[in-house]
Design an enzyme around this catalytic site. Structure first.
Site, PDB file in Angstrom:
ATOM      1  N   ASN A 299      39.749  39.387  45.247  1.00 46.72           N
ATOM      2  CA  ASN A 299      39.712  38.543  44.050  1.00 46.72           C
ATOM      3  C   ASN A 299      40.904  37.590  44.120  1.00 46.72           C
ATOM      4  O   ASN A 299      42.023  37.968  43.794  1.00 46.72           O
ATOM      5  CB  ASN A 299      39.783  39.420  42.792  1.00 46.72           C
TER       6      ASN A 299
ATOM      7  N   LYS B 111      41.500  34.990  42.385  1.00 51.82           N
ATOM      8  CA  LYS B 111      41.913  34.400  41.104  1.00 51.82           C
ATOM      9  C   LYS B 111      42.142  32.888  41.292  1.00 51.82           C
ATOM     10  O   LYS B 111      41.397  32.254  42.019  1.00 51.82           O
ATOM     11  CB  LYS B 111      43.146  35.123  40.553  1.00 51.82           C
TER      12      LYS B 111
ATOM     13  N   HIS C 299      36.157  40.397  33.905  1.00 47.33           N
ATOM     14  CA  HIS C 299      37.543  40.691  34.307  1.00 47.33           C
ATOM     15  C   HIS C 299      38.459  40.569  33.088  1.00 47.33           C
ATOM     16  O   HIS C 299      38.292  39.669  32.262  1.00 47.33           O
ATOM     17  CB  HIS C 299      37.984  39.721  35.406  1.00 47.33           C
TER      18      HIS C 299
ATOM     19  N   GLU D 293      41.357  39.437  32.704  1.00 51.22           N
ATOM     20  CA  GLU D 293      42.029  38.139  32.549  1.00 51.22           C
ATOM     21  C   GLU D 293      41.089  37.108  31.929  1.00 51.22           C
ATOM     22  O   GLU D 293      41.502  36.262  31.138  1.00 51.22           O
ATOM     23  CB  GLU D 293      42.546  37.648  33.924  1.00 51.22           C
TER      24      GLU D 293
ATOM     25  N   GLU E 255      39.223  48.719  36.259  1.00 47.79           N
ATOM     26  CA  GLU E 255      40.547  48.138  36.457  1.00 47.79           C
ATOM     27  C   GLU E 255      41.378  48.338  35.198  1.00 47.79           C
ATOM     28  O   GLU E 255      41.256  47.559  34.237  1.00 47.79           O
ATOM     29  CB  GLU E 255      40.438  46.630  36.720  1.00 47.79           C
TER      30      GLU E 255
ATOM     31  N   GLY F 141      48.319  43.824  38.690  1.00 53.60           N
ATOM     32  CA  GLY F 141      49.496  42.999  38.975  1.00 53.60           C
ATOM     33  C   GLY F 141      50.823  43.628  38.592  1.00 53.60           C
ATOM     34  O   GLY F 141      51.849  42.963  38.615  1.00 53.60           O
TER      35      GLY F 141
ATOM     36  N   SER G 284      46.588  46.701  41.436  1.00 52.96           N
ATOM     37  CA  SER G 284      47.729  46.977  42.314  1.00 52.96           C
ATOM     38  C   SER G 284      47.393  47.785  43.563  1.00 52.96           C
ATOM     39  O   SER G 284      48.200  48.601  44.023  1.00 52.96           O
ATOM     40  CB  SER G 284      48.850  47.673  41.529  1.00 52.96           C
TER      41      SER G 284
END
Ligand code: PGA
Length: 251
Positions: free
Chosen positions: A10, A12, A100, A102, A169, A175, A212
């Site tokens: 991914n 991003k 996702h 985000e 996730e 992250g 991560s």
């Protein structure tokens, strides 16, 4: 070993035309590795790069996915800014990431996510559906409740699990360098498996872990038999670290 292990990159909002060299390195590694029979590699770069990468690498060892899709179920039309399933497929994508955390933070609510999943599946794009609780939900012991709510509010009762991958996730892990313990993850995946069986009558849903993931923790995560692969952000941007993740999983 008989199940396919997914390694999904991914990217991003990262990457440019030069990034093809990273994908080429991964491709070269896969071509000469016996591991390639057991894995599926999917790169999800920004949508503007998919077609360029696909033209450079036309080989089924490398798959491509988009990071978003329009919820509008038409191929073309007067919808400024939208990328239809058809346009994504034409660019070379076979997969799309939906839900996702985000993206949820920016503009995706439950209803939109459900619409996007339906549009993707109707148009034969495979869905990588992300779910995950945030830190305050985890601290209040609500993790599984949240995950189940995300699933129930997004997946139709008769959804086809052949074309759907669920990526768990934890938001607090994305992250941050913090990865849940195997004990915690085991509980989550067993519970999710039972829940999906009960609600959707699916026996072996494809469930991934994301958050991560690195070369150093992938082998430990691989001990959890219900995990069929990984959605990898930061550590997927460079071929060297992505390849190490794949290698270390099979060590
Ligand atoms: P990360 O991102 O590997 O950088 O934590 C994972 C993701 O957001 O899919």
């Amino acid at each position: 070993m008989n199940k396919t292990i997914y390694f999904i990159a991914n990217w991003k909002m990262n990457g440019n035309h030069n990034s093809i060299k990273e994908i080429e390195l991964v491709f070269r590694f896969l071509k000469k590795s016996a591991i390639n029979k057991f894995i599926k590699i999917i790169f999800c770069p920004p949508a503007t790069l998919i077609n360029f990468f696909r033209i450079k690498i036309r080989n089924r060892l490398i798959n491509f996915g988009a990071q978003d899709i329009s919820k509008i179920n038409v191929d073309n039309g007067p919808f400024t800014g939208q990328l239809s399933a058809n346009i994504l497929k034409n660019s070379g994508a076979n997969y799309v990431i939906i839900g996702h955390s985000e993206k949820r933070l920016i503009d995706e609510d439950f209803k939109t996510i459900k619409e996007k999943i339906n549009v993707a599946l109707k148009n034969k794009l495979k869905v990588i559906f992300c779910i995950g609780e945030d830190l305050s939900q985890k601290k209040r012991g609500l993790s599984l409740k949240i995950l189940k709510k995300q699933i129930l509010s997004s997946l139709e009762k008769k959804i086809n699990f052949n074309n759907l991958i669920i990526a768990y996730e934890p938001v607090w892990s994305i992250g941050t360098g913090i990865v849940p313990s195997n004990n915690y993850l085991n509980k989550v995946y067993v519970d999710l498996k039972n829940f999906l069986k009960k609600k959707y009558n699916v026996n072996s849903p494809i469930m991934l872990y994301g958050g991560s993931v690195t070369k150093d923790n992938v082998a430990t995560l691989g001990d959890i038999s219900l995990i069929s692969g990984f959605l990898i952000g930061g550590a997927s941007l460079k071929a060297t670290s992505f390849i190490k993740i794949i290698k270390n999983y099979f060590k």
